[in-house]
Design an enzyme around this catalytic site. Structure first.
Site, short mmCIF file in Angstrom:
data_model
loop_
_atom_site.label_atom_id
_atom_site.label_comp_id
_atom_site.label_asym_id
_atom_site.label_seq_id
_atom_site.Cartn_x
_atom_site.Cartn_y
_atom_site.Cartn_z
N CYS A 44 -51.72 4.37 19.18
CA CYS A 44 -51.16 4.39 20.54
C CYS A 44 -49.94 5.28 20.62
O CYS A 44 -49.88 6.22 21.41
CB CYS A 44 -50.80 2.97 20.95
SG CYS A 44 -49.70 2.89 22.35
N ASP A 307 -57.52 -3.90 18.91
CA ASP A 307 -58.85 -3.27 19.01
C ASP A 307 -59.86 -3.87 18.03
O ASP A 307 -61.03 -4.03 18.36
CB ASP A 307 -58.75 -1.76 18.76
CG ASP A 307 -58.13 -1.00 19.93
OD1 ASP A 307 -57.66 -1.66 20.88
OD2 ASP A 307 -58.11 0.24 19.88
N HIS A 440 -39.81 -0.78 52.45
CA HIS A 440 -40.37 0.36 53.17
C HIS A 440 -39.41 1.54 53.08
O HIS A 440 -38.20 1.35 53.26
CB HIS A 440 -40.57 -0.01 54.65
CG HIS A 440 -41.05 1.14 55.48
ND1 HIS A 440 -42.35 1.58 55.43
CD2 HIS A 440 -40.38 1.95 56.34
CE1 HIS A 440 -42.48 2.61 56.25
NE2 HIS A 440 -41.30 2.86 56.82
#
Ligand code: NAD
Length: 461
Positions: A44, A307, A440
């Site tokens: 990674c 993994d 916003h």
């Protein structure tokens, strides 16, 4: 041979799973030895996630410069140095690997360089440059990760046929490239190379690119990639790859393709060989080590994460499993990983992020499903940024408002996804997202609007 090193926990592999487990175990008072035959940080940090994110950032900067006139900025004489992009990505990886080495020192974790093999349940033998070192441990945690797969009869030589391992190292962008596999690796490198002028053909055996994602996400990415000149061939079966022409000839059921290089991106296989697992009788399932919810293998005191312990093959899933394993080994009662809420992120442009069920999968069930979608073209922040490709899509249970799946394609998708991950952890519904005030203007407002849309209450569309 030096005396055996005696510790509470021996960890084999220091990728994101292994190094996080090592630090968590040390925090809980365990003595830890971590075995590594490359640099700490694993694939990674050294050869995967981190260096590719640096390369993708280069691709993004180059694209912005090439489109500077959209912002009234006129740039001439642009020269993109791909070798420098790779060197920058190596510097980024190097800095992060040094960071892990620092954290090991800080937490008094003993780093044992070399290749580790289990010789008995609590014994790891490490073959390093200075000979053999034995570690005796109360518990052993395996975190050896995965490696690129190829197709039958096609060898990855890292010259003509490269894997992601070769791609992050090579300082030259090929003039032409056939990418086999349109999963995360395939689309991320297709993006990088295309930005640097490589003629890219993307082959995918399934009917659409990024086939595990929601269908609408695949369709949007295919449209954007095609508009950038990436040639996409789906439903394409590769019969063979041989030297010839400009470098390689790829034979497919739809005819021959010629390119300087092939990038093999058809998935990764767990690294389970040469670890002594057979002799100990460690149970496997479809090539991965079988583990309990607390990450213990079929052998008591032997744990496996990341993994090698099964899909999804994602660094953050490995880290989460590392924490669970370390806490279990330290005698705590950790909460097992919730695999239904693991975000999946792909960092091509536009970015893709998702969690939970696709719309199609959700509709396979018995419940009634509501879908809300908000396009970035209707987001003030996205329009101001000039990044309007994509959307946020929320899939929910109509009766309860439970968030079943979220699919985002567009700017900062990989950041926006987390509010839904937190929402699911808190067992929130559409209502809780809607009652959360979103600042916003932000891209995250698209998450609010898609959620409102799922309730039939969208304001801005
Ligand atoms: P993948 O499984 O994500 O994608 C492989 C793709 O290759 C699939 O779409 C598959 O259908 C296709 N394929 C298989 N055989 C083929 C063939 N013969 N011809 C054409 N296409 C074929 O695997 P990957 O992209 O190699 O990545 C490996 C793992 O690493 C994955 O689990 C992925 O999630 C992970 N990864 C994640 C990221 C990220 O999160 N950004 C980045 C890179 C890798």
């Amino acid at each position: 041979m030096p005396d055996a090193l005696k510790v509470d926990l021996a960890i084999v592999g220091t990728g994101p799973g292994g190094y996080v487990a090592a630090i968590r175990a040390a925090q809980l008072g365990l003595t830890v030895a971590a075995v590594e035959d490359d640099r700490p940080g694993g694939v990674c940090l050294n050869w995967g996630c981190i260096p590719t994110k640096a390369l993708l950032r280069n691709a993004e900067v180059l694209s912005l410069v090439n489109h500077a006139s959209d912002f009234g900025i006129h740039v001439s004489g642009v020269e993109a140095d791909y070798a420098e992009a790779v060197r920058r990505s190596r510097r980024v990886a190097d800095r992060m690997a040094k960071g892990v080495e620092f954290l090991f020192r800080k937490n008094r974790i003993t780093l044992v360089p070399g290749r580790g093999t289990l010789t008995s349940r609590g014994t790891v033998e490490v073959a390093g440059q200075d000979g053999l070192q034995t570690i005796e441990a109360r518990a052993v945690l395996l975190a050896t990760g995965s490696e690129p797969k190829s197709l039958p009869g096609i060898a990855i030589d890292e010259r003509r046929v490269i894997s992601s391992n070769g791609a992050v190292r090579q300082e030259r962008a090929p003039r032409s490239l056939v990418v086999i596999g349109a999963g995360a690796v395939g689309v991320e490198f297709a993006d990088v190379y295309a930005a640097y002028g490589t003629r890219v053909t993307l082959l995918e055996v399934l009917p659409r690119v990024v086939p595990i994602e929601d269908e609408e996400v695949s369709a949007l990415l295919a449209r954007v990639f095609s508009s950038r000149g990436i040639e996409i061939k789906t439903g394409a079966r590769v019969a063979g790859v041989r030297p010839g022409g400009a470098g390689v000839i790829v034979e497919t059921d739809g005819g021959k393709l010629e390119a300087e290089q092939v990038l093999m991106a058809v998935g990764r296989a767990a690294k389970v060989r040469g670890l002594g697992l057979e002799a100990l009788g460690v149970a496997l399932d479809r090539g991965f080590v079988k583990v309990s919810p607390l990450m213990e293998t079929s052998v008591t005191g032997l744990y496996a994460i990341g993994d090698m312990a099964g899909p999804p093959l994602l660094a953050h899933k490995a880290m989460a499993e590392g924490v669970v394993a370390a806490e279990a080994i330290a005698g705590r009662t950790p909460r097992p990983v919730d695999y239904t809420s693991v975000p999946s992120c792909t960092y091509c442009r536009p970015q893709i992020a998702s969690l939970g069920l696709t719309e199609a999968k959700a509709r396979e069930g018995k419940r009634e499903v509501s879908v809300g979608k908000f396009p970035f073209t209707a987001s003030g922040k996205a329009v101001a940024l000039g990044e309007t490709e994509g959307f946020v899509k929320v899939v929910a249970d109509t009766a309860t408002g439970e968030i079943l799946g979220v699919h985002i394609v567009g700017p900062e998708a990989t950041e926006i996804i987390h509010e839904f991950a937190v929402g699911r952890t808190l067992e929130g519904t559409l209502e809780e997202i809607v009652h959360t005030i979103h600042a916003h203007p932000t891209l995250s407002e698209a998450a609010l609007e898609a959620t409102l849309a799922a309730l039939g209450q969208a304001i801005h569309i």
